[in-house]
Design an enzyme around this catalytic site. Sequence first.
Site, PDB file in Angstrom:
ATOM      1  N   GLU A  86      14.172  15.158  -4.761  1.00 41.36           N
ATOM      2  CA  GLU A  86      14.843  14.450  -3.653  1.00 41.36           C
ATOM      3  C   GLU A  86      14.344  14.916  -2.283  1.00 41.36           C
ATOM      4  OE1 GLU A  86      19.129  14.141  -4.080  1.00 41.36           O
ATOM      5  OE2 GLU A  86      19.387  13.962  -1.919  1.00 41.36           O
ATOM      6  N   LYS A 270      28.093  17.810  -5.177  1.00 44.59           N
ATOM      7  CA  LYS A 270      26.738  17.370  -5.568  1.00 44.59           C
ATOM      8  C   LYS A 270      25.738  17.879  -4.537  1.00 44.59           C
ATOM      9  CE  LYS A 270      23.083  14.453  -6.041  1.00 44.59           C
ATOM     10  NZ  LYS A 270      21.948  14.247  -5.120  1.00 44.59           N
ATOM     11  N   ASP A 286      18.944  27.399 -17.190  1.00 44.12           N
ATOM     12  CA  ASP A 286      19.622  26.255 -17.800  1.00 44.12           C
ATOM     13  C   ASP A 286      20.540  25.599 -16.767  1.00 44.12           C
ATOM     14  OD1 ASP A 286      21.277  24.566 -19.233  1.00 44.12           O
ATOM     15  OD2 ASP A 286      21.644  25.982 -20.864  1.00 44.12           O
ATOM     16  N   HIS A 384      16.742  11.286   6.209  1.00 44.45           N
ATOM     17  CA  HIS A 384      16.464  11.007   4.814  1.00 44.45           C
ATOM     18  C   HIS A 384      15.445   9.887   4.676  1.00 44.45           C
ATOM     19  CE1 HIS A 384      17.775  11.666   0.720  1.00 44.45           C
ATOM     20  NE2 HIS A 384      17.687  10.374   0.520  1.00 44.45           N
TER      21      HIS A 384
HETATM   22  C1  MEV Z   1      22.901  13.646  -1.407  1.00 45.55           C
HETATM   23  O1  MEV Z   1      22.013  14.042  -2.410  1.00 45.55           O
HETATM   24  C2  MEV Z   1      23.948  14.704  -1.163  1.00 45.55           C
HETATM   25  C3  MEV Z   1      25.056  14.315  -0.174  1.00 45.55           C
HETATM   26  O2  MEV Z   1      25.684  13.102  -0.598  1.00 45.55           O
HETATM   27  C4  MEV Z   1      26.063  15.444  -0.144  1.00 45.55           C
HETATM   28  C5  MEV Z   1      27.310  15.161   0.651  1.00 45.55           C
HETATM   29  O3  MEV Z   1      27.691  13.988   0.787  1.00 45.55           O
HETATM   30  O4  MEV Z   1      27.939  16.152   1.078  1.00 45.55           O
HETATM   31  C6  MEV Z   1      24.513  14.035   1.205  1.00 45.55           C
END
Ligand code: MEV
Length: 435
Positions: A86, A270, A286, A384
Amino acid sequence: MTKHSSGSRIPGFYNLNLEERLVEIARRGDLSACDIAILKGDTSLTLDQADHMIENVVGLFSLPLGIALNFVVNSREVLVPMAVEEPSVVAGASFMAKLVRAGGGFIADSTAPEMIAQIQVLDVPDLDSACKKVLEGKDRLLSESAQVDPLLIKLGGGPRDLEVRIIQDSPIGPFLVLHLIYDVRDAMGANAINTAAERIAPTIEELTGGRTLLRILSNLADRRLARARCTIPLSKLAFGDYSGAEVRDGIIAAWAFAISDPYRAATHNKGIMNGVDAVVIATGNDWRAIEAGAHAYAARNGTYTSLSSWGCDESGNLIGSLEMPMAVGIVGGATKVHPTAGVALKLMGVETASQLGEIIVSVGLAQNLAALRALTTEGIQRGHMNLHARQVAIAAGAEGDIIERLAEQLAAENSVRVDRAEEILKEWRNNGTGD
Ligand code: MEV
């Protein structure tokens, strides 16, 4: 400790070409020509090695490996290898680590590397008396479990405790569960602890009069935690039209959202795992175990919530912390077999699994900060998209210098799409400027 030539701050690293970056990394990480060949993929994991790792092997799967800069963890400069597909993740971690180093870097610690193995016991005639018998037989069970790995015992690891639980309500009625607590030192520990659980199962059956079924570790490794915290001086948070206080308060409000709402917490976490997994993967660990542990830990109080916390200190500086299970190893498994994982560990100069976990959790915290800072200010898409545009350019068939040129064009047009990228490439080729 591995001696490193210098720190993790390398101004202009991004603008160096790939070869120049490798020279710089080799110098700072004391990497050999052989290590560099591994990083470049020239002599990394072979098909033959892969064929011995899993079943039905037909090939290898590659990921980009980037280096996160600027990290200082417990006063030690560290260059952090990250394997991730990413865009923005490596840049985000590096940028936030730069802000954090202005506040003294990450302070991290960990609990003992204790894993839990669970043994499920069914058909127990008397659950309460079985609990008592198991506890009375604890010494015998612990010493039996110690026999499975004499080397681990020699290194200071081994069984630590045995706990008994009764699960009262289940679809099959009540049953007994034993937790064997085992210090696995610098291993991830799955093999040691699963073997130990299997070893003591017959004695457990003898003591309880029941029948053991599952004998397997728990990925909710809540006795093996890594924690990191950081302070970012208010002045370092200000940028563009945003004051430091605005950025700080935005980050705290974003965290409040994650604390209060599982839908947001999942995305918030995430973002943390973007950083965590990338280092876990780069070191051959892992990542499914780490993911499972992280999310189970995030829901440990009954509601899924944020793994991190953000607030402000008495001087108004932003402070953050992250705590999560961290079952990673630096010996055994893919950490030893995968050549790139070996170089990744060497680059970080880690000597214990706990040290590795402390770096990983610091990267997770940096990544969380990067996401929240972007989300609460200019939005995530701007930075991004510029990076994403490069992937789109490559997907459309651009090569060499054209990748950057095409990415810039796509970003400028605000149409980062493969069909548009192909169109532009075709135009450039037709007028002789696309090679
Ligand atoms: C994207 O890979 C991760 C985000 O969505 C994390 C977040 O929203 O805090 C930008």
